[in-house]
Design a protein around this motif. Structure first.
Motif, PDB file in Angstrom:
ATOM      1  N   LEU A  84      11.333  -6.402  18.865  1.00  0.00           N
ATOM      2  CA  LEU A  84      10.769  -5.110  19.251  1.00  0.00           C
ATOM      3  C   LEU A  84      10.797  -4.120  18.088  1.00  0.00           C
ATOM      4  CD1 LEU A  84      12.183  -4.559  22.848  1.00  0.00           C
ATOM      5  CD2 LEU A  84       9.792  -4.916  22.215  1.00  0.00           C
ATOM      6  N   SER A  85      11.846  -4.204  17.288  1.00  0.00           N
ATOM      7  CA  SER A  85      12.015  -3.269  16.176  1.00  0.00           C
ATOM      8  C   SER A  85      11.013  -3.502  15.046  1.00  0.00           C
ATOM      9  CB  SER A  85      13.433  -3.369  15.623  1.00  0.00           C
ATOM     10  OG  SER A  85      13.705  -4.701  15.203  1.00  0.00           O
ATOM     11  N   ASP A  86      10.232  -4.571  15.128  1.00  0.00           N
ATOM     12  CA  ASP A  86       9.211  -4.829  14.106  1.00  0.00           C
ATOM     13  C   ASP A  86       7.941  -4.015  14.339  1.00  0.00           C
ATOM     14  OD1 ASP A  86      10.214  -8.289  14.051  1.00  0.00           O
ATOM     15  OD2 ASP A  86      10.731  -6.690  12.626  1.00  0.00           O
ATOM     16  N   SER A  87       7.869  -3.323  15.439  1.00  0.00           N
ATOM     17  CA  SER A  87       6.695  -2.476  15.689  1.00  0.00           C
ATOM     18  C   SER A  87       6.561  -1.424  14.605  1.00  0.00           C
ATOM     19  CB  SER A  87       6.839  -1.776  17.047  1.00  0.00           C
ATOM     20  OG  SER A  87       6.766  -2.689  18.100  1.00  0.00           O
ATOM     21  N   GLY A  88       5.310  -1.099  14.272  1.00  0.00           N
ATOM     22  CA  GLY A  88       5.094  -0.064  13.271  1.00  0.00           C
ATOM     23  C   GLY A  88       3.730  -0.197  12.634  1.00  0.00           C
ATOM     24  N   PHE A  89       3.524   0.591  11.621  1.00  0.00           N
ATOM     25  CA  PHE A  89       2.277   0.610  10.881  1.00  0.00           C
ATOM     26  C   PHE A  89       2.568  -0.015   9.522  1.00  0.00           C
ATOM     27  CE2 PHE A  89      -1.940   1.678  10.375  1.00  0.00           C
ATOM     28  CZ  PHE A  89      -2.213   2.557   9.336  1.00  0.00           C
ATOM     29  N   TYR A  90       1.912  -1.121   9.221  1.00  0.00           N
ATOM     30  CA  TYR A  90       2.181  -1.886   7.998  1.00  0.00           C
ATOM     31  C   TYR A  90       1.069  -1.631   6.988  1.00  0.00           C
ATOM     32  CZ  TYR A  90       5.925  -4.253  10.408  1.00  0.00           C
ATOM     33  OH  TYR A  90       7.101  -4.516  11.069  1.00  0.00           O
ATOM     34  N   TRP A 110       4.284  -4.382   0.224  1.00  0.00           N
ATOM     35  CA  TRP A 110       4.208  -4.204   1.669  1.00  0.00           C
ATOM     36  C   TRP A 110       5.154  -3.073   2.075  1.00  0.00           C
ATOM     37  CZ3 TRP A 110       0.662  -5.687   4.882  1.00  0.00           C
ATOM     38  CH2 TRP A 110      -0.026  -6.889   4.714  1.00  0.00           C
ATOM     39  N   TYR A 111       4.622  -2.158   2.869  1.00  0.00           N
ATOM     40  CA  TYR A 111       5.395  -1.052   3.406  1.00  0.00           C
ATOM     41  C   TYR A 111       5.337  -1.082   4.931  1.00  0.00           C
ATOM     42  CZ  TYR A 111       5.165   1.289  -1.187  1.00  0.00           C
ATOM     43  OH  TYR A 111       5.268   1.628  -2.514  1.00  0.00           O
ATOM     44  N   ARG A 112       6.340  -0.484   5.556  1.00  0.00           N
ATOM     45  CA  ARG A 112       6.291  -0.220   6.991  1.00  0.00           C
ATOM     46  C   ARG A 112       6.510   1.266   7.211  1.00  0.00           C
ATOM     47  NH1 ARG A 112       9.971  -3.809  10.351  1.00  0.00           N
ATOM     48  NH2 ARG A 112      11.616  -2.659   9.271  1.00  0.00           N
ATOM     49  N   GLN A 113       5.745   1.795   8.148  1.00  0.00           N
ATOM     50  CA  GLN A 113       5.855   3.205   8.500  1.00  0.00           C
ATOM     51  C   GLN A 113       6.115   3.290   9.991  1.00  0.00           C
ATOM     52  OE1 GLN A 113       2.295   5.568   7.860  1.00  0.00           O
ATOM     53  NE2 GLN A 113       3.526   7.360   7.319  1.00  0.00           N
TER      54      GLN A 113
END
Lengths: 114, 112
Positions: free
Chosen positions: B83-89, B35-38
């Motif tokens: 809020l900081s969990d926003s992103g492209f997973y 799993w990655y976050r961008q």
């Protein structure tokens, strides 16, 4: 330890002109190297890979890259840019061991203009 | 041939709500899963990886967790989103050391 440096955060070319995206790497062992492309809101697509065979690697969509050990470089090229090539490109060093973790460059955004 | 599926493609969640993102791989056995976050305008950050059922390694301490209940299923979860969990997973798989990873189409997560 390994690292990847993509030398340009943004590259702009005209359609029909050559593309050069630069990448330098650092690795304590003979690395595997990859280039990925990412279009907006999409996952990463593998363009090409180097895994210690031929130093000139051909990929999809007319892209190729040359592994130069003496220069620790793996630059991505294409003879003639197409509008559809506009995207983010990532140079990546492969990891050894069971987990095969990758080390990503920070990306180069390629803009293609008419 | 191998395929990887991620869903949902987009998700809008309120702060404090739970999260479950699922990833499945077809056409291969015992893959390594990732799993990655961008974050917007930034590179990829590895969050978790798994080399087998029930085996999870965390790369960064955070508000998220991962599980691998079946050989080709990888789940990313949170009990309370920030809020900081926003992103492209992005989910990815590979089968051999020193070989490339193959990515899903990603989930765009927006936290309100």
């Amino acid at each position: 330890a390994q690292s990847v440096t993509q030398l340009d955060s943004h590259v702009s070319v005209s359609e029909g002109t050559p593309v050069l995206l630069r990448c330098n790497y650092s690795s304590s062992y003979s690395p595997s190297l990859f280039w990925y492309v990412q279009h907006p809101n999409k996952g990463l697509q593998l363009l090409l890979k180097y895994t210690s065979a031929a130093t000139l690697v051909k990929g999809i969509n007319g892209f190729e890259a040359e592994f130069k050990k003496s220069e620790t470089s793996f630059h991505l090229t294409k003879p003639s840019a197409h509008m559809s090539d506009a995207a983010e490109y990532f140079c990546v060093v492969g990891g050894a061991g069971t987990a095969s973790k990758l080390t990503f460059g920070t990306g180069t955004r390629l803009q293609v203009t008419l | 041939s191998q395929t990887i599926h991620q869903w949902p493609a987009t998700l809008v969640q309120p702060v404090g709500s739970p999260l479950s993102l699922e990833c499945t791989v077809e056409g291969t056995s015992n893959p390594n899963l990732y799993w990655y976050r961008q974050a917007a305008g930034r590179g990829l950050q590895l969050l978790f990886y798994s080399v087998g059922i029930g085996q999870i390694s965390s790369e960064v301490p955070q508000n998220l967790s991962a599980s691998r209940p079946q050989d080709r299923q990888f789940i990313l979860s949170s009990k309370k989103l920030l809020l900081s969990d926003s992103g492209f997973y992005l989910c990815a798989w590979s089968v051999l050391s020193n070989q490339p990873q193959h990515f899903g189409d990603g989930t765009r997560l927006s936290i309100l």
